[in-house]
Design a protein around this motif. Structure first.
Motif, short mmCIF file in Angstrom:
data_model
loop_
_atom_site.label_atom_id
_atom_site.label_comp_id
_atom_site.label_asym_id
_atom_site.label_seq_id
_atom_site.Cartn_x
_atom_site.Cartn_y
_atom_site.Cartn_z
N ASP A 99 1.03 -1.24 0.23
CA ASP A 99 -0.41 -0.06 -0.24
C ASP A 99 0.68 1.02 -0.21
O ASP A 99 1.74 1.49 1.05
CB ASP A 99 -1.35 0.09 1.50
N LEU A 100 0.59 1.83 -1.30
CA LEU A 100 2.27 3.03 -1.53
C LEU A 100 1.67 4.21 -0.49
O LEU A 100 2.04 5.46 -0.14
CB LEU A 100 1.90 3.33 -3.05
N LYS A 101 0.49 4.79 0.06
CA LYS A 101 -0.60 5.56 0.70
C LYS A 101 0.22 5.14 1.94
O LYS A 101 1.54 6.39 1.90
CB LYS A 101 -2.21 5.48 0.74
N ILE A 102 0.71 4.34 2.84
CA ILE A 102 0.78 3.81 3.89
C ILE A 102 2.44 4.60 3.70
O ILE A 102 3.06 5.25 4.68
CB ILE A 102 0.71 2.46 4.35
N LEU A 103 3.48 4.25 3.11
CA LEU A 103 4.77 3.67 2.35
C LEU A 103 5.17 5.45 2.15
O LEU A 103 6.39 5.22 2.95
CB LEU A 103 5.23 3.12 1.36
N LYS A 104 4.09 6.00 1.84
CA LYS A 104 4.38 6.87 1.30
C LYS A 104 4.51 8.60 2.76
O LYS A 104 4.94 8.99 3.20
CB LYS A 104 3.55 8.42 0.53
N HIS A 105 3.40 7.94 3.48
CA HIS A 105 3.05 9.04 4.77
C HIS A 105 4.33 8.58 5.71
O HIS A 105 4.91 8.96 6.55
CB HIS A 105 1.52 8.09 5.65
N LEU A 106 5.15 7.52 5.97
CA LEU A 106 6.06 6.63 6.74
C LEU A 106 7.34 8.21 6.48
O LEU A 106 7.88 8.28 7.21
CB LEU A 106 6.68 5.87 6.77
N ILE A 107 7.52 7.76 5.41
CA ILE A 107 8.48 8.60 4.17
C ILE A 107 8.53 10.12 5.02
O ILE A 107 9.57 10.77 5.25
CB ILE A 107 9.06 7.77 2.57
N GLN A 108 7.66 10.62 4.27
CA GLN A 108 7.06 12.13 4.50
C GLN A 108 7.68 12.32 6.01
O GLN A 108 8.33 13.23 6.36
CB GLN A 108 5.89 12.05 4.02
N ASN A 109 6.94 11.64 7.33
CA ASN A 109 7.06 11.58 8.15
C ASN A 109 7.75 10.78 9.65
O ASN A 109 7.65 11.10 10.97
CB ASN A 109 5.02 11.42 9.09
N LYS A 110 9.04 10.22 8.27
CA LYS A 110 10.15 9.58 9.20
C LYS A 110 9.11 9.00 11.14
O LYS A 110 9.98 9.24 11.54
CB LYS A 110 10.79 10.96 9.70
N ASN A 111 9.00 7.95 10.09
CA ASN A 111 7.95 7.30 11.17
C ASN A 111 8.99 5.75 11.25
O ASN A 111 8.67 5.44 10.59
CB ASN A 111 6.40 6.84 10.93
N GLU A 112 9.34 5.49 12.33
CA GLU A 112 10.30 3.86 12.20
C GLU A 112 9.56 2.51 11.61
O GLU A 112 10.12 1.91 11.19
CB GLU A 112 11.55 3.99 13.34
N TYR A 113 8.40 2.84 12.14
CA TYR A 113 7.63 1.52 12.78
C TYR A 113 5.96 2.02 12.44
O TYR A 113 5.17 2.98 13.03
CB TYR A 113 7.78 1.00 13.96
N VAL B 30 8.63 -0.91 8.69
CA VAL B 30 9.69 -0.52 9.92
C VAL B 30 10.74 -0.44 8.72
O VAL B 30 11.24 -0.80 7.59
CB VAL B 30 10.24 -1.98 10.29
N ASN B 31 11.43 0.82 9.35
CA ASN B 31 12.59 1.58 9.21
C ASN B 31 13.74 0.41 9.07
O ASN B 31 13.60 0.34 9.72
CB ASN B 31 12.63 2.85 9.36
N LEU B 32 14.52 0.33 7.70
CA LEU B 32 15.92 -0.92 7.91
C LEU B 32 16.61 0.04 9.44
O LEU B 32 17.72 -0.82 9.67
CB LEU B 32 16.11 -1.23 6.55
N LYS B 33 17.02 0.73 8.63
CA LYS B 33 17.99 1.52 9.57
C LYS B 33 17.97 1.48 10.97
O LYS B 33 19.07 1.26 12.11
CB LYS B 33 18.95 2.95 8.91
N ALA B 34 16.45 1.98 11.58
CA ALA B 34 16.43 1.49 12.60
C ALA B 34 16.35 0.58 13.29
O ALA B 34 16.42 -0.12 14.60
CB ALA B 34 14.82 1.66 12.58
N ILE B 35 15.87 -0.72 12.27
CA ILE B 35 15.76 -2.02 12.86
C ILE B 35 17.66 -2.23 13.14
O ILE B 35 17.73 -2.92 13.83
CB ILE B 35 15.63 -2.95 11.86
N LYS B 36 18.57 -2.03 12.41
CA LYS B 36 20.13 -2.56 12.37
C LYS B 36 20.22 -1.31 13.94
O LYS B 36 20.93 -2.19 14.47
CB LYS B 36 20.71 -1.72 11.08
N LYS B 37 20.36 -0.38 14.20
CA LYS B 37 20.36 0.55 14.66
C LYS B 37 19.89 -0.59 16.35
O LYS B 37 20.16 -0.67 17.42
CB LYS B 37 20.08 1.81 15.05
N LEU B 38 18.64 -0.33 16.68
CA LEU B 38 18.10 -1.73 17.56
C LEU B 38 18.73 -3.06 17.99
O LEU B 38 18.16 -3.54 19.41
CB LEU B 38 16.37 -1.46 18.04
N VAL B 39 19.08 -3.45 16.87
CA VAL B 39 19.50 -5.03 16.91
C VAL B 39 20.62 -4.65 17.99
O VAL B 39 21.41 -5.80 18.23
CB VAL B 39 19.12 -6.05 15.55
#
Length: 470
Positions: A230-244, A300-309
């Protein structure tokens, strides 16, 4: 947990060191999980502090901005995406061998076929390369490797990796079962889908995707036919910098046990029924106070996963799962991916339409998706507009229909159910072809008798207990 339990850790650790089947990452992950369990560090939730999340935290889907018609924006978004399906489950409860994702859902196509067709259509249409990643368990790995070979000529790069393999613990002695001589598969277990984050990292695939410029992974169960990109969700996350982002949807009475999102001490988190004290269970199940539940569609944001793991910061609630296998009481400790929401920055929920949650857990669900209630277009299962009722019919099939093969054998063709409210079938019942069911229908064959519904029968608001009722 008593001090005596903590003392069991060194012997468990040394026994685990002797298990050659485990990688170093698996060993440390397992010991870490057990230590957390024994220390009893579980977060205590104070009921009075629970708040209903605002629209800022659980965003209504309709309020998200649409993606423009411009194909270049779509390609820009898709180039940042990885699709990951949780593929560790077997089809055993539905009487099938091998991974559940190879069960045929509709028109001879399996869950996996539909997923590949959907992503291939996106890649062809927009000239992008969205990869598909399957997280297998040791139960599904070998079969899946053979199955994905059939997609070699598709326009989808398919990656697979295995989630961790942990030893079941013999409950009374607190030692790993395999070190007691249980060497077959039953001595081991996959520790729930919360393991997706460390396992993706340990597989090397997380770093590879980050280096390719990918930013988000869309994680969903392979048996949820509604979990499409769903591109609407993906666009929202990128624009608002939501990690999850967790997709939630309004509860119906069928979903009262599902986990829900709450605001707690200023953070959004998942509340599962297992965390709720007995005196609050009825309130938890009520549709009034907790109106939404987790679909397990997660972004989920990939860099955020890396940082937390890397920081070992994903300390999700532990779900103890006691079982009895071959007469031995064992314990397996698991975690859920949805519980990770509270560790990510700027995490949100999105309240999505029910159509994004269409899981097939039993043959009663298979009846819905194989019927005229749905159509299949380009790999997408879409609801028939002719049905006016927003909810699906409630379907209850007796044990005779539990296995897919018996289910298919008992229907000459799947009945028309566009106007059905509920169906309850019990006993030795067989359906002819072209049957139409409407309203509330109950069909019950009395013990020892076979009841056949004739071809082209139209049954509306009826209780059928024998041929004389037809």
């Amino acid at each position: 947990m008593a001090a005596a339990a903590i003392e069991k850790l060194p012997q468990l650790k040394s026994a685990t060191d002797g298990l050659n089947e485990m990688s170093d990452n698996e060993r440390s992950g397992f010991i870490n999980l057990v230590s957390r369990y024994l220390s009893g560090e579980a977060q205590h939730i104070e009921w009075s502090k629970i708040q209903t999340p605002t629209d800022e935290i659980v965003v209504p889907y309709d309020k998200m901005a649409n993606v423009s018609e411009d194909a270049s924006e779509t390609k820009y978004l898709l180039d940042k995406l990885v699709v990951l399906k949780l593929n560790g489950g077997l089809g055993t409860t539905m009487g099938c061998t091998g991974p559940k994702s190879v069960i045929e859902v509709r028109d001879g196509l399996s869950f996996l076929d539909l997923i590949v067709i959907q992503i291939e259509n996106l890649n062809n249409k927009y000239g992008c390369k969205v990869p598909l990643v399957l997280m297998n368990s040791f139960n599904t790995h070998d079969d899946t490797q053979k199955i994905v070979e059939k997609y070699t000529n598709s326009n989808v790069d398919i990656h697979t990796f295995n989630q961790s393999k942990y030893p079941r613990v013999v409950a009374d002695e607190f030692v790993p079962w395999p070190s007691k001589g249980k060497t077959d598969k039953d001595g081991w277990y996959p520790p729930g889908h919360g393991d997706v984050f460390p396992s993706l990292m340990n597989s090397g695939k997380l770093d590879a995707f980050i280096s390719q410029g990918k930013e988000y992974v869309f994680v969903a169960n392979s048996d949820n036919l509604g979990a499409v990109v769903d591109l609407k969700i993906l666009k929202h996350l990128i624009q608002n910098k939501n990690e999850y982002c967790m997709e939630v949807t309004p509860k119906t009475l069928a979903d009262v046990k599902g986990g829900t999102l709450i605001s707690y001490e200023g953070k959004v988190q998942l509340l599962e029924i297992a965390q709720v004290a007995d005196e609050h269970v009825n309130e938890f199940k009520s549709i009034e106070k907790f109106k939404i539940f987790n679909t397990n569609n997660l972004w989920v944001n990939l860099k955020a996963i890396k940082k937390l793991v890397e920081a070992d910061a994903l300390k999700m609630e532990i779900i103890p799962n006691p079982k009895e296998v071959d007469g031995v009481k064992v314990l397996q400790l698991e975690t859920a991916a949805g519980a990770a929401i509270r560790f990510f920055e700027n995490a949100i929920g999105v309240n999505v339409p029910r159509s994004r949650f269409l899981p097939v857990k039993a043959t009663s669900d298979l009846l819905l998706v194989q019927s005229d209630l749905y159509t299949l277009v380009d790999g997408f299962v879409t609801r028939n507009k002719a049905r006016t009722n927003p909810t699906n019919p409630a379907i209850e099939l007796g044990p005779e229909f539990k296995k897919v093969a018996s289910f298919l054998g008992r229907f000459k063709s799947i009945p028309s159910i566009v106007e059905l409210d509920s169906l309850k079938v019990s006993g030795d019942v067989w359906f002819g072809s072209g049957v139409v069911l409407k309203g509330k229908v109950s069909v019950k064959a009395s013990s020892g008798t076979k009841l056949e519904i004739p071809d082209n029968a139209v049954i509306k608001d009826k209780d059928i207990n024998g041929p004389e009722d037809l």
